[in-house]
Structure formats: C-alpha cells, structure tokens
Scaffold this motif. Sequence first.
Motif, PDB file in Angstrom:
ATOM      1  N   SER A 234     -32.240 -53.596 -80.963  1.00  0.00           N
ATOM      2  CA  SER A 234     -32.752 -52.463 -80.136  1.00  0.00           C
ATOM      3  C   SER A 234     -33.157 -53.138 -79.007  1.00  0.00           C
ATOM      4  N   ALA A 235     -33.100 -52.432 -77.821  1.00  0.00           N
ATOM      5  CA  ALA A 235     -33.856 -52.803 -76.461  1.00  0.00           C
ATOM      6  C   ALA A 235     -34.495 -51.717 -76.050  1.00  0.00           C
ATOM      7  N   VAL A 236     -35.820 -51.859 -75.529  1.00  0.00           N
ATOM      8  CA  VAL A 236     -36.831 -50.726 -75.202  1.00  0.00           C
ATOM      9  C   VAL A 236     -37.835 -51.329 -74.166  1.00  0.00           C
ATOM     10  N   ARG A 237     -38.226 -50.335 -73.582  1.00  0.00           N
ATOM     11  CA  ARG A 237     -39.178 -50.597 -72.288  1.00  0.00           C
ATOM     12  C   ARG A 237     -40.235 -48.997 -72.317  1.00  0.00           C
ATOM     13  N   GLU A 238     -41.384 -49.329 -71.943  1.00  0.00           N
ATOM     14  CA  GLU A 238     -42.225 -48.194 -71.375  1.00  0.00           C
ATOM     15  C   GLU A 238     -41.700 -47.976 -69.979  1.00  0.00           C
ATOM     16  N   GLN A 239     -41.552 -46.629 -69.835  1.00  0.00           N
ATOM     17  CA  GLN A 239     -41.617 -46.161 -68.319  1.00  0.00           C
ATOM     18  C   GLN A 239     -42.219 -45.035 -67.829  1.00  0.00           C
ATOM     19  N   VAL A 240     -42.953 -45.009 -66.716  1.00  0.00           N
ATOM     20  CA  VAL A 240     -43.793 -44.173 -66.340  1.00  0.00           C
ATOM     21  C   VAL A 240     -42.987 -43.403 -65.164  1.00  0.00           C
ATOM     22  N   PHE A 241     -43.035 -42.010 -65.504  1.00  0.00           N
ATOM     23  CA  PHE A 241     -42.430 -41.155 -64.363  1.00  0.00           C
ATOM     24  C   PHE A 241     -43.460 -40.506 -63.647  1.00  0.00           C
ATOM     25  N   PRO A 242     -43.519 -40.925 -62.433  1.00  0.00           N
ATOM     26  CA  PRO A 242     -44.752 -40.302 -61.478  1.00  0.00           C
ATOM     27  C   PRO A 242     -44.847 -38.713 -61.607  1.00  0.00           C
ATOM     28  N   ALA A 243     -45.747 -38.173 -61.154  1.00  0.00           N
ATOM     29  CA  ALA A 243     -46.108 -36.552 -61.204  1.00  0.00           C
ATOM     30  C   ALA A 243     -45.185 -36.190 -59.988  1.00  0.00           C
ATOM     31  N   ALA A 244     -44.387 -35.045 -60.153  1.00  0.00           N
ATOM     32  CA  ALA A 244     -43.741 -34.390 -59.002  1.00  0.00           C
ATOM     33  C   ALA A 244     -42.591 -35.239 -58.232  1.00  0.00           C
ATOM     34  N   ARG A 245     -42.164 -36.116 -58.760  1.00  0.00           N
ATOM     35  CA  ARG A 245     -41.231 -36.923 -58.244  1.00  0.00           C
ATOM     36  C   ARG A 245     -39.827 -37.291 -58.909  1.00  0.00           C
ATOM     37  N   THR A 246     -38.882 -37.587 -58.221  1.00  0.00           N
ATOM     38  CA  THR A 246     -37.552 -37.829 -58.716  1.00  0.00           C
ATOM     39  C   THR A 246     -37.343 -39.537 -59.155  1.00  0.00           C
ATOM     40  N   VAL A 247     -36.927 -39.834 -60.175  1.00  0.00           N
ATOM     41  CA  VAL A 247     -36.901 -41.009 -60.359  1.00  0.00           C
ATOM     42  C   VAL A 247     -35.167 -41.545 -60.752  1.00  0.00           C
ATOM     43  N   THR A 248     -34.735 -42.286 -59.828  1.00  0.00           N
ATOM     44  CA  THR A 248     -33.366 -42.781 -60.339  1.00  0.00           C
ATOM     45  C   THR A 248     -33.328 -43.913 -61.034  1.00  0.00           C
ATOM     46  N   VAL A 249     -32.552 -43.748 -62.426  1.00  0.00           N
ATOM     47  CA  VAL A 249     -32.412 -44.674 -63.451  1.00  0.00           C
ATOM     48  C   VAL A 249     -30.799 -45.136 -63.553  1.00  0.00           C
ATOM     49  N   GLU A 250     -30.435 -46.524 -63.149  1.00  0.00           N
ATOM     50  CA  GLU A 250     -29.214 -46.992 -63.227  1.00  0.00           C
ATOM     51  C   GLU A 250     -28.977 -47.791 -64.545  1.00  0.00           C
ATOM     52  N   HIS A 251     -27.746 -47.813 -65.276  1.00  0.00           N
ATOM     53  CA  HIS A 251     -27.526 -48.412 -66.381  1.00  0.00           C
ATOM     54  C   HIS A 251     -25.973 -48.799 -66.481  1.00  0.00           C
ATOM     55  N   GLN A 252     -25.820 -50.072 -66.664  1.00  0.00           N
ATOM     56  CA  GLN A 252     -24.674 -50.482 -66.822  1.00  0.00           C
ATOM     57  C   GLN A 252     -24.188 -51.370 -67.893  1.00  0.00           C
ATOM     58  N   TYR A 253     -22.959 -51.540 -68.690  1.00  0.00           N
ATOM     59  CA  TYR A 253     -22.746 -52.723 -69.563  1.00  0.00           C
ATOM     60  C   TYR A 253     -21.352 -52.620 -69.661  1.00  0.00           C
ATOM     61  N   ARG A 254     -20.822 -53.626 -70.213  1.00  0.00           N
ATOM     62  CA  ARG A 254     -19.324 -53.768 -70.814  1.00  0.00           C
ATOM     63  C   ARG A 254     -19.069 -53.189 -71.820  1.00  0.00           C
ATOM     64  N   PRO A 255     -17.873 -52.294 -71.895  1.00  0.00           N
ATOM     65  CA  PRO A 255     -17.846 -51.667 -73.216  1.00  0.00           C
ATOM     66  C   PRO A 255     -17.198 -52.108 -74.247  1.00  0.00           C
ATOM     67  N   SER A 256     -16.922 -51.890 -75.564  1.00  0.00           N
ATOM     68  CA  SER A 256     -16.259 -52.455 -76.466  1.00  0.00           C
ATOM     69  C   SER A 256     -15.062 -51.582 -76.736  1.00  0.00           C
ATOM     70  N   VAL A 257     -14.063 -52.334 -76.281  1.00  0.00           N
ATOM     71  CA  VAL A 257     -12.790 -51.542 -76.142  1.00  0.00           C
ATOM     72  C   VAL A 257     -11.772 -52.041 -77.384  1.00  0.00           C
ATOM     73  N   GLY A 258     -11.326 -50.855 -78.095  1.00  0.00           N
ATOM     74  CA  GLY A 258     -10.668 -50.992 -79.304  1.00  0.00           C
ATOM     75  C   GLY A 258      -9.157 -51.444 -78.578  1.00  0.00           C
ATOM     76  N   SER A 259      -8.168 -52.104 -79.219  1.00  0.00           N
ATOM     77  CA  SER A 259      -6.964 -52.240 -78.805  1.00  0.00           C
ATOM     78  C   SER A 259      -6.049 -52.349 -80.198  1.00  0.00           C
ATOM     79  N   SER A 260      -4.768 -51.901 -79.712  1.00  0.00           N
ATOM     80  CA  SER A 260      -3.684 -52.045 -80.586  1.00  0.00           C
ATOM     81  C   SER A 260      -2.487 -52.428 -80.002  1.00  0.00           C
TER      82      SER A 260
END
Length: 326
Positions: free
Chosen positions: A178-204
Amino acid sequence: MIALMAATGWPAQANDSAAELSIGGLQFVRTKDVAMASEELRIGLDRVSVRYQFVNQTSKPVALTVAFPLPDIDLSEAENIAFPSSNPVNFVEFETKIDGIAVPLTIDQRAMVGSKDVTALLRQYKLPLLPLGDRDIRIADLPAATRSKLIDGGLLMPAGMNDNGRQQYMPGWITKTSAVREQVFPAARTVTVEHQYRPSVGSSPDTVLRSGLRRSAALGPEVERYRRDYCITDAFLAELDRRAGSDQANTARLQERRISYVLRTGANWAGPIRSFTLTIDPGSDDHLASFCPGRLKPSSANNSRQFTASDFMPDADLKILIIGKF
C-alpha cells in the motif's frame, strides 16, 4: 514486462502467456466536502496517466488520506503475472504530483499466510517480501534449517520434483503493498493531482478470436467470455478476420495485449465527476482495440480512441483488449 518466474528459481510452467494485474488510479477516503471537477485518464501499453482536478467546497481546509492501492500478489499463483518493473516495492514505478510538484507516498509492504503476518519471519532470514529482479529467492540454496522453518510455517509450498527426483518448493505467501499520504485541500480552491505508472499488460502469442480458433466448439465458452468482457462486436471480428484469414495456424502472427483498470474508485466524491475523459492508446494505428464503454461516448465521430462523459459516476471497471503485431 517481467514474469515473476524469471526471477525466483522455482519451476516454470510451459506457457507463453502472461496475466495482467488489475490496477486503478488514486483512491481517497469517501467525502462530501471535496468534489472532482474533472478526470483525464489515458491508458496505454507503456503508461497509464491520470490528471484530476479537485475542488474543496467548504470554507476550511480538508485533510484526506490519499492511497494508491496496489494489487495483492499471491506468490503461489504468480508464475506468469506480468510485472512492468523489477522493483520489488514500487513494481509499477508510480509517480504522483500535486499542483505540478512531485510528492512522496509512504509505502508499506507486508507478507501474509492466511491471516498470519509473516513479514518479520521473512526479514529475519533476509528474504524479500516480493522476489523480483535482483531480489530473487534461490530456495534450493537456503540452509536446510531455514527451509524447514519456512515449510512448517506455510511460507513454502511443494512445487513438483526436479530431474533428480528431489522435492522442489515455491513461495506460498501473499504480498500486500500500500502507498498512502495525507493531503490537505485548501478551502475554496482547485487542486490538480497527477498520477502515472507503468501498467501490468497481459499478453498471449495468439488470440482465441481468430476465425480459425473461435469456430472450435471447445473454445466456445472462452469466446463468449471475450465477447462479454470486451464487448466484441461483429465489425471487430470482421476486421480481425480480414487481417488474420481463416487458417487454423496464426500465419498473420497476431498477438493479444490486455489491460485491466479499476475505475470504480472514482465514485468517492461529493457528487459525480463533472467532466470525464478517457483516451485509449493501443500503441499503433494498426492495432485493434475493444472495451465496454458503458455511458462513455466517443468525443467525435472520427475519434474512436477518446471517450467523454459529463456528471459521470463510474459503476464498472475497464477491461481493454488490443490485438495486432507487437
């Protein structure tokens, strides 16, 4: 792609296919205070990226636990899992940014046999919780006393005999990450969160949807499962038949790639996702792709790779099938 069996030294099965892991985006504690204004999701064979915009609808800061739930790895069934990275902790190489700044997530990894936590025992013997890359386990090289202790504790399971008639073993625990963090979202403001990773790709190395295979009565149930899971249309099959022909052999050398994405975690917000965009990148214009879009609609008549929805409440996960030459 890395198959787990390549790094562990336990017996390999004669199978050229690799199974995909179901992975999603970030997960937040359910709240009525923060709304998701938009989500832009791109799913490709090389990378999955998500860009969220959150709005704190209250007059005070809101602190939330942000989590990236990695799938449990059952090592007793993991001979052919497609791991995108050899990193035994961050095995999808995920990265997260808040308002353009990279932020760390605290990673916790445990090993379980049933309900028993065996993390301390593995660490006592300096064994990896997830044997990947250079953190493999050469079970035959373990001291006899260590091997016996692990067998008695259910951490090692019988895995057939070698050519000399000697019993072999394989890991039998489940690795939870598990990967976690505490994040504070300021009052009445937009916060941009970006996340990326390499996918697990099944193959045949082939596809059961080729005409030469799907006509087999024995494969009928599997063909129907594909139709159901990936919403395969007659038009898709017609194009596949045009490329593959009707021979029993795979003379066109077509292969499958599969990605599973957990989308339903996006339903934890104050109301629906106001604007949702999904882009599927199959890696080449020559590749065929199919999935079940549900309420998602193509962004334009000429764009079969991008889908959108307004006031979107995810109620199903995504399974994407890509067929072509790789």
